[in-house]
Design an enzyme around this catalytic site. Sequence first.
Site, PDB file in Angstrom:
ATOM      1  N   ASP A 177      28.993  35.769  -2.361  1.00 55.62           N
ATOM      2  CA  ASP A 177      29.927  36.699  -2.996  1.00 55.62           C
ATOM      3  C   ASP A 177      30.291  36.113  -4.353  1.00 55.62           C
ATOM      4  OD1 ASP A 177      31.616  34.560  -2.591  1.00 55.62           O
ATOM      5  OD2 ASP A 177      33.074  35.646  -1.378  1.00 55.62           O
ATOM      6  N   ASP A 192      33.834  34.963  -6.353  1.00 53.54           N
ATOM      7  CA  ASP A 192      35.276  34.786  -6.178  1.00 53.54           C
ATOM      8  C   ASP A 192      35.939  34.680  -7.546  1.00 53.54           C
ATOM      9  OD1 ASP A 192      35.240  34.115  -3.132  1.00 53.54           O
ATOM     10  OD2 ASP A 192      33.754  32.759  -4.005  1.00 53.54           O
ATOM     11  N   ASP A 207      35.638  38.778  -4.157  1.00 53.73           N
ATOM     12  CA  ASP A 207      36.983  38.407  -3.701  1.00 53.73           C
ATOM     13  C   ASP A 207      37.869  38.158  -4.906  1.00 53.73           C
ATOM     14  OD1 ASP A 207      36.154  38.458  -1.082  1.00 53.73           O
ATOM     15  OD2 ASP A 207      35.923  36.286  -0.893  1.00 53.73           O
TER      16      ASP A 207
HETATM   17  P1  8DG Z   1      29.479  31.156  -1.298  1.00 53.97           P
HETATM   18  O1  8DG Z   1      30.364  32.325  -1.543  1.00 53.97           O
HETATM   19  O2  8DG Z   1      28.603  30.864  -2.455  1.00 53.97           O
HETATM   20  O3  8DG Z   1      28.734  31.283  -0.026  1.00 53.97           O
HETATM   21  O4  8DG Z   1      30.387  29.840  -1.140  1.00 53.97           O
HETATM   22  P2  8DG Z   1      31.911  29.673  -1.462  1.00 53.97           P
HETATM   23  O5  8DG Z   1      32.277  30.430  -2.712  1.00 53.97           O
HETATM   24  O6  8DG Z   1      32.242  28.239  -1.432  1.00 53.97           O
HETATM   25  O7  8DG Z   1      32.605  30.308  -0.199  1.00 53.97           O
HETATM   26  P3  8DG Z   1      33.679  31.463  -0.046  1.00 53.97           P
HETATM   27  O8  8DG Z   1      33.641  31.888   1.387  1.00 53.97           O
HETATM   28  O9  8DG Z   1      33.496  32.534  -1.041  1.00 53.97           O
HETATM   29  O10 8DG Z   1      35.070  30.752  -0.248  1.00 53.97           O
HETATM   30  C1  8DG Z   1      35.465  30.188  -1.469  1.00 53.97           C
HETATM   31  C2  8DG Z   1      36.735  29.445  -1.251  1.00 53.97           C
HETATM   32  O11 8DG Z   1      37.778  30.351  -1.050  1.00 53.97           O
HETATM   33  C3  8DG Z   1      36.669  28.555   0.002  1.00 53.97           C
HETATM   34  O12 8DG Z   1      36.941  27.207  -0.319  1.00 53.97           O
HETATM   35  C4  8DG Z   1      37.753  29.057   0.867  1.00 53.97           C
HETATM   36  C5  8DG Z   1      38.642  29.788  -0.107  1.00 53.97           C
HETATM   37  N1  8DG Z   1      39.489  30.793   0.472  1.00 53.97           N
HETATM   38  C6  8DG Z   1      40.817  30.733   0.293  1.00 53.97           C
HETATM   39  N2  8DG Z   1      41.408  31.750   0.931  1.00 53.97           N
HETATM   40  C7  8DG Z   1      40.426  32.474   1.483  1.00 53.97           C
HETATM   41  C8  8DG Z   1      40.441  33.638   2.247  1.00 53.97           C
HETATM   42  O13 8DG Z   1      41.479  34.191   2.536  1.00 53.97           O
HETATM   43  N3  8DG Z   1      39.230  34.112   2.650  1.00 53.97           N
HETATM   44  C9  8DG Z   1      38.075  33.498   2.292  1.00 53.97           C
HETATM   45  N4  8DG Z   1      36.903  34.037   2.697  1.00 53.97           N
HETATM   46  N5  8DG Z   1      38.039  32.369   1.593  1.00 53.97           N
HETATM   47  C10 8DG Z   1      39.212  31.867   1.178  1.00 53.97           C
HETATM   48  O14 8DG Z   1      41.352  29.854  -0.360  1.00 53.97           O
HETATM   49 MN    MN Z   2      32.144  32.564  -2.726  1.00 55.51          MN
HETATM   50 MN    MN Z   3      34.740  34.421  -1.075  1.00 48.58          MN
END
Ligand code: 8DG
Ligand code: MN
Ligand code: MN
Length: 347
Positions: A190, A192, A271
Amino acid sequence: MMELKNSRIDKKELRGDALEVLAENLEFCGNPGLSLAFRRAASVLKSLPDAPRRLEETQHLPCLGEHSRAIIEEISEYGSCSRVEEILNDERYRTMKLFSSVFGVGPKTAENWFCRGLRTFEQVLNDPSIRLNRMQTAGFLFYEDISKPVSRTEAIALKIIVEEAVTSVIPSASVSITGGFRRGKEFGHDVDFIIKTPEAGQEDSILPAVIERFKRQSILLYSDLQESTFDLRQLPTHRFEAMDHFSKCFLIVKLKGEQETGRDWRAVRVDLVAPPLERYAYALLGWTGSMLFERDLRRFARLERGKLLDHHALYDKATNTFLSANTEEDIFTHLGLEYIEPWQRNA
Ligand code: 8DG
Ligand code: MN
Ligand code: MN
């Protein structure tokens, strides 16, 4: 419909992959504690320039238990590990992996479907007793697109879209990429973003406004807005929580651009988080991840520094006070650490 490939762990690949399969299987079996131990071991292996070949080479490495080391040795010797092969061929593991790859389907739902005898998406979608929620419906609808990794180029294109929406509502607000892309990854599941708003209260109104704007632009495919439940009086928390209490939203948006499918757009998971300004540094640190890095940093703060760190604050147990921070640097200084760059946080 979509089935998992019968993937084999290649000998040349880092042994970390094998340990991750074990970790994932333990997660599916409801053993998060042991799963975390394997994730840590996998992360240590993946940080090495070369995969260790002999058992002695793993002796000095942190986080590698007996079990992990035995698996590394077996792979070094035979090119594969029987337990890992067994899991990869296990019907339950394969089905759980398939089902939980759908946005909105967690291990509990995946298990429930497996226990009902369902094995494929087709069976799930044709089962009259199953009622998908809104998130799962979107997860199936856009499955193909959102299973495809998002590239850095796409992330940057999205940043422009999010920035345009945010600043059209609050011109002095700013948007930064966080998550894996901030850590330097080239692909993500995703994108962020963290939004910085200059005045108190704006953090609550900005996300609904952005969602409205995306709707009007016809690029919003799915949205789940979570209003803030942040309350400093409820802190500090002592348990690890992956979720934070800030105002945030989980979206699926249309990103325009020629696709292999012949369409001129693809669906992407996005996100957004909007913390209050005085919490920004903590939220940025929390959302940058990786999840394992966050866990380890919090553990370090607690055990080595007597301080409680989470997404929202840093609490000093010795003085019973919250420590304020304007930047991530301030937080590392409070912890007596040199600044750790985002690309060094890929644990
Ligand atoms: P990716 O998307 O490339 O697979 O890896 P990522 O960017 O490290 O993972 P992510 O699932 O998008 O999460 C990014 C960071 O966001 C992770 O350290 C956890 C954090 N996070 C929060 N709050 C929340 C929440 O409410 N939901 C999710 N999914 N992640 C959160 O701080
Ligand atoms: Mn992510
Ligand atoms: Mn995320």
